[in-house]
Design an enzyme around this catalytic site. Structure first.
Site, PDB file in Angstrom:
ATOM      1  N   ASP A 141       4.648   8.239   1.041  1.00 51.13           N
ATOM      2  CA  ASP A 141       4.170   7.162   0.180  1.00 51.13           C
ATOM      3  C   ASP A 141       3.040   6.462   0.944  1.00 51.13           C
ATOM      4  O   ASP A 141       3.282   5.751   1.920  1.00 51.13           O
ATOM      5  CB  ASP A 141       5.331   6.201  -0.112  1.00 51.13           C
ATOM      6  CG  ASP A 141       4.894   4.983  -0.927  1.00 51.13           C
ATOM      7  OD1 ASP A 141       3.676   4.718  -1.009  1.00 51.13           O
ATOM      8  OD2 ASP A 141       5.779   4.298  -1.461  1.00 51.13           O
ATOM      9  N   CYS A 146      10.057  -5.024  -4.913  1.00 48.48           N
ATOM     10  CA  CYS A 146      10.495  -3.669  -5.281  1.00 48.48           C
ATOM     11  C   CYS A 146      11.079  -2.950  -4.079  1.00 48.48           C
ATOM     12  O   CYS A 146      10.859  -1.739  -3.888  1.00 48.48           O
ATOM     13  CB  CYS A 146       9.359  -2.847  -5.892  1.00 48.48           C
ATOM     14  SG  CYS A 146       8.663  -3.571  -7.355  1.00 48.48           S
ATOM     15  N   GLN A 171       0.459   1.745   0.806  1.00 44.67           N
ATOM     16  CA  GLN A 171       0.023   0.625   1.660  1.00 44.67           C
ATOM     17  C   GLN A 171      -0.733   1.119   2.897  1.00 44.67           C
ATOM     18  O   GLN A 171      -1.096   0.314   3.753  1.00 44.67           O
ATOM     19  CB  GLN A 171       1.235  -0.218   2.101  1.00 44.67           C
ATOM     20  CG  GLN A 171       2.005  -0.844   0.969  1.00 44.67           C
ATOM     21  CD  GLN A 171       1.186  -1.874   0.180  1.00 44.67           C
ATOM     22  OE1 GLN A 171       0.164  -2.376   0.633  1.00 44.67           O
ATOM     23  NE2 GLN A 171       1.636  -2.177  -1.029  1.00 44.67           N
ATOM     24  N   LYS A 207      -4.900  -0.542  -5.312  1.00 48.06           N
ATOM     25  CA  LYS A 207      -4.620  -1.296  -4.081  1.00 48.06           C
ATOM     26  C   LYS A 207      -5.729  -1.099  -3.054  1.00 48.06           C
ATOM     27  O   LYS A 207      -5.700  -1.692  -1.985  1.00 48.06           O
ATOM     28  CB  LYS A 207      -3.283  -0.840  -3.482  1.00 48.06           C
ATOM     29  CG  LYS A 207      -2.068  -1.147  -4.346  1.00 48.06           C
ATOM     30  CD  LYS A 207      -0.806  -0.740  -3.624  1.00 48.06           C
ATOM     31  CE  LYS A 207       0.392  -0.657  -4.541  1.00 48.06           C
ATOM     32  NZ  LYS A 207       0.868  -1.953  -5.024  1.00 48.06           N
ATOM     33  N   HIS A 257       9.867   1.576  -1.045  1.00 42.79           N
ATOM     34  CA  HIS A 257       9.613   0.923  -2.340  1.00 42.79           C
ATOM     35  C   HIS A 257      10.465   1.649  -3.386  1.00 42.79           C
ATOM     36  O   HIS A 257      10.729   2.843  -3.251  1.00 42.79           O
ATOM     37  CB  HIS A 257       8.123   1.082  -2.644  1.00 42.79           C
ATOM     38  CG  HIS A 257       7.625   0.348  -3.847  1.00 42.79           C
ATOM     39  ND1 HIS A 257       7.823   0.799  -5.135  1.00 42.79           N
ATOM     40  CD2 HIS A 257       6.915  -0.795  -3.966  1.00 42.79           C
ATOM     41  CE1 HIS A 257       7.243  -0.043  -5.975  1.00 42.79           C
ATOM     42  NE2 HIS A 257       6.694  -1.015  -5.302  1.00 42.79           N
TER      43      HIS A 257
HETATM   44  N1  PLP Z   1       4.875   2.300  -2.736  1.00 43.30           N
HETATM   45  C1  PLP Z   1       4.560   1.183  -2.077  1.00 43.30           C
HETATM   46  C2  PLP Z   1       4.805   1.112  -0.602  1.00 43.30           C
HETATM   47  C3  PLP Z   1       4.002   0.105  -2.767  1.00 43.30           C
HETATM   48  O1  PLP Z   1       3.692  -1.011  -2.117  1.00 43.30           O
HETATM   49  C4  PLP Z   1       3.784   0.229  -4.162  1.00 43.30           C
HETATM   50  C5  PLP Z   1       3.253  -0.903  -4.942  1.00 43.30           C
HETATM   51  O2  PLP Z   1       3.415  -2.054  -4.590  1.00 43.30           O
HETATM   52  C6  PLP Z   1       4.115   1.420  -4.798  1.00 43.30           C
HETATM   53  C7  PLP Z   1       4.650   2.432  -4.048  1.00 43.30           C
HETATM   54  C8  PLP Z   1       3.891   1.623  -6.257  1.00 43.30           C
HETATM   55  O3  PLP Z   1       2.541   1.669  -6.523  1.00 43.30           O
HETATM   56  P1  PLP Z   1       1.991   1.733  -8.028  1.00 43.30           P
HETATM   57  O4  PLP Z   1       2.646   0.599  -8.765  1.00 43.30           O
HETATM   58  O5  PLP Z   1       0.533   1.565  -7.873  1.00 43.30           O
HETATM   59  O6  PLP Z   1       2.380   3.059  -8.579  1.00 43.30           O
END
Ligand code: PLP
Length: 409
Positions: free
Chosen positions: A201, A366, A204, A227, A123
């Protein structure tokens, strides 16, 4: 079904909404999940009964707020396998957590010739902070590529990915754009063997499967509460004690200091030195309630339920002639299914689906490196949570086929 979904659905007030007479079919939990009543009530109760700033007032109400906040820390850290609550730094979510590591741990340590290893399925929030760190320090970025079926393209000898100039491996546990579940532990062992730290990260992963941050070898693990059935602006960063002690504060302000002098300050203990100013007290209290809700369902059962939905969605979309991205096997494909359908643009598809009250995400998610790798500017993505049903996937696929007819050339 491994979960009693009909019962679960009654816990989510928003699911009673209809749009133009059609029941809401929410398939966008990878973007943000809905919240059960107990979470909404926990946050409201905090404001109703216990509201005060945490770590400040010595009056009883203030102590209650502090206690609720710190109890939330213990609950959430424990859910992810950290028995020491001080290993959890509260943040607004994954993005803030990864930036904290890039700014506070990596920047003071990296220099010219050092290497940060990323993957092409990250992401943007696990790419851009590292680009900024590389630009500021002279370090370089190296990417692990992807196979045609959406897995990391790994050599037989994982150790060959890293050398003594590698300082950081930043990798997602589960891809939001492909659904791929990575074997983080194997990569972490290889990265640690070269002396690098491992930043995971978990955005998910934490909502969808049992996680033990130590078992997967994470020096840092970032996650987002919104999430995982929790409020927006909740979540955090779990680190090992050693790495957190090494990390520099990034934000200065109230509560992160021990003493302030005219020209310098000394720092509060970990994790408070990373929590400057008033924190998201009510939101983290709400997240702790979401965690207890998930624990009561059982994370093994949550994973099994979502794997069943994913299997069904992949098979039905395949049969309908859609191109499904990511691994075929649901042992390594979490509850996010990205696809394209004929020549229908994902935005058109999402718009047509909206007429049937079906909510999916359309776009690059993203994850533009993923889009580039597979030669498409955008995909459609259906993603699942504990409240989704097989029937909802039928509604999705029927609506997708209907859109195909509308846009047939
Ligand atoms: N990393 C992953 C794999 C994501 O799916 C997301 C959000 O869709 C993020 C990071 C960013 O999360 P946040 O916007 O809650 O900081």
């Amino acid at each position: 079904m491994s979960l009693d979904v009909e019962k679960i659905r009654r816990d989510f007030p928003i699911l009673s909404r209809t749009f133009a007479g059609k029941p809401l079919v929410y398939l966008d939990s990878a973007a943000t999940s809905h919240k059960p009543s107990v979470v909404i009530e926990a946050e409201a109760d905090f404001y109703r009964l216990h509201n005060a700033n945490a770590h400040r007032g010595i009056y009883t109400l203030g102590e209650e707020a502090t206690e609720a906040f710190e109890q939330a820390r213990a609950t959430i850290a424990g859910f992810l396998g950290a028995t020491d609550p001080a290993r959890l730094v509260f943040t607004r979510g994954t993005t803030e957590a990864i930036n904290l590591v890039a700014l506070g741990w990596a920047r003071p340590r990296l220099g010219s010739g050092d290497v940060i290893v990323l993957t092409e399925m990250e992401h943007h929030s696990n790419i851009v902070p590292w680009q900024l760190a590389a630009n500021a320090t002279g370090a370089t970025l190296r990417y692990i590529g992807l196979t045609d079926d959406g897995r990391l393209d790994l050599p037989a000898n994982l150790g060959s990915l890293f050398d003594d100039r590698t300082k950081v491996l930043a990798v997602t546990a589960v891809s939001n754009a492909l659904g791929t579940i990575n074997d983080v532990r194997a990569l972490a062992d290889a990265a640690h063997g070269a002396g690098a730290i491992v930043v995971v990260d978990g955005a998910q992963a934490a909502p969808h499967m049992p996680i033990d941050v130590d078992a997967i070898g994470a020096d840092f693990f970032a996650f987002s509460g919104h999430k995982m059935l929790g409020p927006t602006a909740s979540g955090g960063l779990i680190g090992t004690r050693e790495r957190l002690e090494e990390m520099e504060p990034v934000f200065g302000g109230g509560d992160m200091i021990r003493e302030v002098f005219r020209d310098h300050s000394t720092w509060n203990d970990v994790p408070f030195r990373f929590e400057a100013g008033t924190m998201q007290v009510a939101q983290q209290v709400g997240l702790a309630r979401a965690v207890r809700y998930l624990q009561a369902l059982g994370m093994q059962d949550v994973r099994a339920h979502e794997a069943e939905l994913t299997r069904y969605a992949i098979d039905r979309l395949d049969a309908a002639g859609a191109r499904v991205f990511g691994p075929e096997s649901t042992t390594i494909h979490g509850g996010a299914v990205a696809f394209s359908y004929r020549d229908v643009h994902p935005h058109d598809l999402a718009q047509i689906l909206n007429e049937d009250a079906v909510c999916i995400r359309a776009g690059h998610h993203c994850a533009q490196l993923v889009m580039r790798r597979y030669g498409t500017p955008a995909t459609s993505r259906a993603s699942f949570s504990v409240f989704n049903t097989l029937e909802e996937i039928d509604v999705l696929v029927d609506a997708v086929q209907k859109a195909g007819e509308v846009f047939a050339v």
